[in-house]
Design an enzyme around this catalytic site. Structure first.
Site, PDB file in Angstrom:
ATOM      1  N   CYS A  60       0.816  -1.212   0.000  1.00  0.00           N
ATOM      2  CA  CYS A  60       0.000   0.000   0.000  1.00  0.00           C
ATOM      3  C   CYS A  60       0.852   1.266   0.000  1.00  0.00           C
ATOM      4  O   CYS A  60       2.069   1.240   0.119  1.00  0.00           O
ATOM      5  CB  CYS A  60      -0.937  -0.008   1.199  1.00  0.00           C
ATOM      6  SG  CYS A  60      -0.073   0.113   2.778  1.00  0.00           S
ATOM      7  N   ARG A  94      12.646  -4.120   6.472  1.00  0.00           N
ATOM      8  CA  ARG A  94      13.227  -3.886   5.146  1.00  0.00           C
ATOM      9  C   ARG A  94      14.764  -3.940   5.143  1.00  0.00           C
ATOM     10  O   ARG A  94      15.402  -3.698   4.158  1.00  0.00           O
ATOM     11  CB  ARG A  94      12.734  -2.570   4.557  1.00  0.00           C
ATOM     12  CG  ARG A  94      11.378  -2.760   3.858  1.00  0.00           C
ATOM     13  CD  ARG A  94      10.936  -1.517   3.165  1.00  0.00           C
ATOM     14  NE  ARG A  94      11.893  -1.028   2.205  1.00  0.00           N
ATOM     15  CZ  ARG A  94      12.015  -1.474   0.951  1.00  0.00           C
ATOM     16  NH1 ARG A  94      11.241  -2.419   0.510  1.00  0.00           N
ATOM     17  NH2 ARG A  94      12.919  -0.973   0.139  1.00  0.00           N
TER      18      ARG A  94
END
Lengths: 540, 458
Positions: A60, A94
């Protein structure tokens, strides 16, 4: 495997679409392009909404803003305003590496800050809690800057993160700024990249006019330091004599962003996520940008040469040539060693907004053949080149993403290049502020697939039986259950770095390891074949 | 230092959560849904939720985690997600062909007030749900409770929406295992089998999120509770529900609907909690507790007696989910260890009450926190250190900074394997757990002991 044995990509495309209901088939068909011999007219649909119910790779807007672009910056306290989940999932996942300048320099990367919104705030509003949270973060950490990230319900209930940020900025005397990056905005992470670019540009870039010492000043845009890529590139720049001012945003810091408008040139790695910043810096400060690629040894050498020619100093050109000459022998040695083990094997790459393009270089360098590639959240210009930009239609989903009107800064704008110099560079084949896109570099009779679905992925594996499939964590184990290795190109499977020359060698070795590892040959039990023959015999 | 900004001094925070010890409801709903055979979980919200949940579950299980999404855009967020969900159901059944779709909501669809059961009815009316296929739903707003609440809500929806019964009691009992690993679910089934019981366990993620490498991807692996089994749970003699926070709601709902009496037990982690579990099974078994189980118990007790000297008095900090923390703390006390800091991100007074029962007498100095965060736990540790840390992978940052032996336990574990394959429930699970605790404690002792007193035999 020779060229002739490749299946007909057009037929594969038909197979991919067979299962879909009529309307979905029509839509998906536009996202799948068979690369033609001339490529010129090859067009693809991209950056439009995913059909509900299709199992997609996409995330998103919030993920693109907080996770991708802002995530790797270590000294901005990033408070996620919303229920706990969004903050939790973007906490250290990440693997952006960061190197604080000293043992006590600020580094908030390991922390996760959230207002952990409860039902009460959904009903009565969450601004009060947000203000209090900012105050508490300030009291605890005394940061220079705080970023506030809005998640889905925040936009829906009307909390104004920008107003709260302004108020708290005044009250605390530090830079507090908001991001309206609610997950429902846009059609993928891409909207979030744009919002992150806008807000960094508005609130941070240009705050520090202190002159920067050093020659050949550059920013590196769209490099997120996954697995330490940016560390290798920092070393490379230093060895060649460049002055790297800031990286948007890997191993990055707030202070570096503040002075990033004082460079001679912007280098763009991931065009998709950061081209807005490059364009805005061009418009406001007169900084040209060059699309470069440091994934792949040849691509790295080519990129360095182009940058050196942009500056045009023989001292720099010599330094760059010296560096390339110093690094290439090891690269060539590794290629010669590994090529025989990998030559002709097939690879498929479905990832990101630039990696599916950049990583093709590395596969080609070890003799592998990329038969399909596509992006998760890119736009048409990333496939077909910026030449399509003028004709791009902006649909309802993208129209709501703010397009900043950027004007020349009267005092600080400075054209870096004369018209003649620009012309001269163009004669040498160096086009500023331009990206060719992925499709021109692909071979005919291969496939470009945008926003690939789980079903299409399975079908491709079945029809091509590639030696390797590259995607992300959600796809990895589904691919591998087929006995086909999957290399993650978001997280690098916790390996890397893969950028630059030394990174290329790491990648070749990694691909050799992952494809030729012994376990793929041990999947079947030793008795399986015999029992199958017996069963077939009994059945006949 | 990785967590260089965490001060020793503790100032109360009212609004800011730092380093949460919980996440949001939908991920728990997905995990529960995966425990149904041929079920595709569906996230009714924006794409990112589904992507994040799949990624997190994938990192924990190293397995394909399938789920679909309604892919809300701004338009759907304004006008409602009905059209998205109807289209999604049509596509899901056409393309992915599951038997069951288990829909959960998100903060987005809850905030705008989408009525999912109504949309499902509409889907039935519109013929979007093929004959014989089933769609269930749970309301799982992310701004209420935690991932534990979401798991509990989906299990309750299973109990109400997939259940059936013909009104006559069958010789079988229901087991609701709580949020435990597939290896634990397998172990619970084995123990019940040893006790000679017919059981239906729901959810059951064994064989789903620990499927074998066969060279062929299965969209729907072999495991999971079958719809035909769920259709019979109303006829069971009883329900044994493990874990108040994760299983009680479903067990009580089933009792109310089908008059299946239920017992709510702590998760059978550790000696005494497993004893209570076996004891609770006894009335439904025609057998005496078999020797095999007595042997297993005996081996665990033996291991503890043999190694007790390395455990006694050790101070332990643990964080995670309430059901696990309750049983783990009790086990640690039985090992003569001192669980001095116990913290969960999930809210619940019943957690504090149960912990008081376990620790009140045994470890009066213990600090117990619900709705807390890992930042606070770290601060406690900075004020008075511990000998052992138990928690999910986020604990590794504290463990490294403070140099504390660390046993990974809970969800998510993103940096080690084993948690999905080796149980921690039952007596055998207790041995696995104890072996891991001893391993890190003795490794630490070996590392820190002066050379002259370095021991070969321990």
């Amino acid at each position: 495997m020779g060229k002739t044995s490749l299946p007909d990509a057009a037929k594969i495309k038909d197979e991919l679409l067979k299962v879909y209901p009529t309307k979905v088939k029509r839509k998906r068909s536009k996202h799948i392009t068979v690369i033609s011999p001339e490529k010129e007219g090859d067009s693809i649909q991209a950056n439009v909404r995913t059909v509900p119910g299709i199992i997609t790779q996409r995330g998103c807007c919030y993920a693109g803003c907080r996770g991708v672009v802002l995530g790797p910056t270590r000294d901005i306290v990033q408070i996620i305003h919303g229920p706990v989940g969004c903050a939790y999932y973007s906490w250290l996942t990440r693997r952006n590496q960061t190197r604080p300048k000293s043992a006590d320099a600020p580094n908030y990367m390991t922390y996760c800050f959230t207002t952990d919104m409860q039902e009460e705030q959904i009903i009565f509003g969450g601004e009060k809690k947000l203000k209090q949270a900012i105050q508490e973060a300030y009291d605890l950490l005394h940061p220079k800057a705080i970023g506030i990230f809005a998640t889905c319900p925040v936009g829906l209930i009307g909390d104004d993160v920008h107003q709260v940020s302004r108020e708290m900025s005044r009250e605390l005397g530090i830079n507090v700024f908001g991001f309206s990056c609610e997950g429902y905005k846009g059609v993928s992470q891409s909207a979030g990249h744009h919002i992150a670019n806008n807000q960094l540009f508005k609130h941070v870039v240009g705050l520090d006019d202190e002159p920067i010492a050093g020659k050949y000043k550059i920013n590196l845009l769209g490099e997120y330091n996954i697995g330490g890529d940016a560390f290798l590139l920092e070393e490379m720049f230093a060895e060649c004599g460049f002055t790297l001012v800031s990286t948007f945003s890997g191993n990055s810091s707030y202070d570096d962003f503040c002075k990033s408008h004082n460079v001679d040139l912007n280098l763009v790695m991931c065009h998709r996520s950061i081209n807005y910043m490059a364009e805005m810096m061009q418009a406001k400060f007169g900084i040209p940008w060059l699309k470069i690629n440091f994934i792949g040894a040849q691509a790295t050498a080519d990129s360095l040469r182009i940058i050196a020619r942009y500056f045009g100093d023989s001292e720099l050109i010599d330094a760059v040539e010296k560096y390339i000459a110093q690094e290439m022998p090891e690269v060539e040695k590794a290629q010669a060693e590994l090529r025989p083990r990998l030559e002709g094997k097939l690879a498929l790459l479905f990832v990101g907004g630039s990696r599916a393009h950049h990583y093709q270089e590395l596969f080609k360098e070890i003799g592998m053949k990329v038969v399909g590639a596509g992006y998760e959240f890119a736009h048409r210009d990333d496939y077909e080149g910026r030449k399509v930009l003028d004709g791009l239609e902006v649909d309802a989903d993208s129209r709501n993403i703010e397009e900043l009107k950027v004007e020349k800064d009267n005092t600080r704008y400075q054209a870096r290049l004369s018209a003649e110099k620009k012309h001269e560079l163009e004669k040498q084949g160096i086009t500023l502020n331009h990206y060719e896109g992925m499709i021109p570099s692909m071979e005919k009779n291969t496939l470009s697939i945008d926003d690939i679905s789980q079903f299409e992925q399975e079908k491709l594996l079945e029809l091509y039986k590639p030696a390797i499939f590259c995607a992300g964590i959600k796809e990895k184990y589904g691919v591998q259950k087929n006995g086909i290795p999957c290399k993650q190109l978001h997280s690098y499977d916790y390996g890397g770095p893969y950028a630059g020359f030394r990174g290329a060698i790491n990648f070749y070795r990694e691909i050799d390891r992952i494809i030729n590892t012994r376990i793929w040959k041990l999947i079947d039990a030793p008795w399986k074949e015999e029992e199958q023959i017996r069963a077939d015999f009994a059945a006949s | 230092m990785l967590l260089r900004h965490t001060p020793k001094e503790i100032n109360p925070r009212k609004a800011l959560t730092i380093n949460p010890a919980k996440t949001c409801q939908p991920i728990g709903a997905i995990y529960a849904s995966l425990g149904i055979h041929k079920c595709l979980p569906h996230s009714h919200g924006a794409q990112g939720c589904c992507a994040y949940h799949r990624s997190t579950l994938t990192r924990h299980y190293k397995e394909p985690i399938m789920a679909a999404t309604s892919s809300f855009t701004e338009g759907a967020s304004v006008f409602g997600g009905q059209a998205n969900l109807l289209q999604a159901l049509d596509n899901i059944f056409t393309i992915y062909n599951p038997d069951i779709v288990a829909i959960h909501t998100t903060c987005l669809s809850e905030t705008i007030g989408d009525d999912v059961p109504q949309i499902i009815s509409k889907a039935h009316e519109d013929g979007k749900i093929p004959e014989g296929k089933v769609v269930i739903s749970a309301s799982t707003p992310s701004y209420v409770g935690s991932h534990i609440t979401g798991f509990s809500n989906m299990v309750k929806s299973m109990a109400l929406q997939l259940s059936g019964g013909e009104g006559r009691k069958n010789d079988q009992i229901n087991i609701i295992p709580g949020w435990v690993e597939p290896a634990d679910m397998r172990e619970l089934k084995r123990l019940c089998q040893e006790m000679g019981l017919n059981t239906i366990m729901f959810p059951d993620t064994s064989g789903v999120v620990d499927s074998p490498q066969t060279g062929k991807f299965q969209m729907y692996p072999q495991g999971g509770v079958g719809l035909h089994e769920m259709r019979r749970i109303g006829d069971s003699e009883a329900t044994i529900a493990l874990g108040k926070f994760t299983s009680q709601a479903a067990a009580e709902a089933l009792d109310a609907k089908y008059k299946v009496p239920c017992q709510i037990l702590d998760l059978p982690i550790g000696l005494k909690a497993t004893d209570r579990f076996i004891n609770a099974l006894r009335p439904y078994s025609r057998l005496k507790v078999p020797e095999s189980i007595n042997y297993e118990r005996g081996r665990l007790v033996d291991m503890i007696t043999d190694m007790q000297q390395y455990l006694a008095g050790k101070r332990v900090a643990l964080f995670g989910d309430p059901d696990q923390l309750i049983s783990l703390s009790e086990f640690l006390v039985d090992l003569d260890m001192r669980p001095v800091y116990v913290l969960t991100g999930t809210r619940g007074k019943k957690f504090l009450r149960r912990m008081q029962e376990i620790l009140g007498q045994a470890v009066p100095e213990a600090k117990v926190q619900h709705a807390g965060d890992i930042f606070l736990l770290h601060q406690w540790i900075k004020n008075e250190p511990v000998d052992l840390l138990l928690g999910n992978s986020y604990g590794k940052y504290i463990a490294r900074d403070e140099d504390i032996p660390f046993v990974r336990y809970g969800f998510p574990i993103t940096d080690r394997v084993g948690h999905t394959y080796f149980p921690s429930v039952g007596y055998q699970g207790g041995m696995q757990l104890l072996e891991r605790i001893l391993g890190v404690l003795l490794d630490r002792k070996d590392r820190d002991t002066p050379e002259e007193s370095f021991e070969l035999v321990m």
